[in-house]
Design a protein around this motif. Sequence first.
Motif, PDB file in Angstrom:
ATOM      1  N   ALA A   1      -6.531  47.432 -65.982  1.00 31.59           N
ATOM      2  CA  ALA A   1      -5.351  46.564 -66.191  1.00 31.59           C
ATOM      3  C   ALA A   1      -4.535  46.174 -65.065  1.00 31.59           C
TER       4      ALA A   1
ATOM      5  N   ASP B   1      -1.041  46.224 -72.487  1.00 25.01           N
ATOM      6  CA  ASP B   1      -0.338  46.991 -73.542  1.00 25.01           C
ATOM      7  C   ASP B   1      -1.162  47.874 -74.063  1.00 25.01           C
TER       8      ASP B   1
ATOM      9  N   ASP C   1      -3.018  43.378 -76.166  1.00 29.77           N
ATOM     10  CA  ASP C   1      -3.528  42.867 -75.075  1.00 29.77           C
ATOM     11  C   ASP C   1      -4.057  44.187 -74.015  1.00 29.77           C
ATOM     12  N   ALA C   2      -4.774  43.904 -73.069  1.00 27.87           N
ATOM     13  CA  ALA C   2      -5.433  44.703 -72.462  1.00 27.87           C
ATOM     14  C   ALA C   2      -4.255  45.772 -71.719  1.00 27.87           C
TER      15      ALA C   2
END
Length: 203
Positions: free
Chosen positions: A145, A117, A114-115
């Motif tokens: 993020a 991570d 995901d963005a």
Amino acid sequence: MATTHPSHGFLAEPPPSPEVQALFDGDVADHGFVMNLTRVWAHAPSAKVALFALLGDLAQQARLTFRQRGVLISATAGTIGDAYCSLAWGNRLATAAGDDVAQTVLRGDDDGLDAVDAALAGWAGTIARDPNATTAADLEPLRRAGFDDRQIFAITAFVALRRAFSTVNDALGALPDRQLRDEAPAGVDAAVSFGRPAADEAF
């Protein structure tokens, strides 16, 4: 000083002291055994205590979750080829986020992340690989993020100190504990194909 087992590193065993015993007792309480790296840091117990207090403070300032710490440490360790922290934190990240996420981060990929991570793993890899190559644009994924500048500073310092911790362990020959390799999920075990081999036996 007494000689040491080869898996404990290149230094002789440190002389016993209350501070050394406290480190060992902490490992047994947390992990069930004394880690090989702790036997290295037992030559300067106060340094390990201070380092981890600082790391904890930075993680708090950055408001990092356990998963996010796992991403940062696994990405850092994977980038510099440190098998010890890759196994230790790859295993923890697999528990927190799944084997697929852990092996992806350890291999330096971002497919399927995901963005948040991906932003953390990418920044950690950049710092660990070549901090002089960074640009202002490299911070944008972190900002998108949701991390502010204070958090970005704390994240950067956290990664830099974790890299230093790994450097000490690797340079002084501490082998990853056999328990870490034995407990590794298949994806983590496959991803950690670098660095020093795990110890032949558990202690």
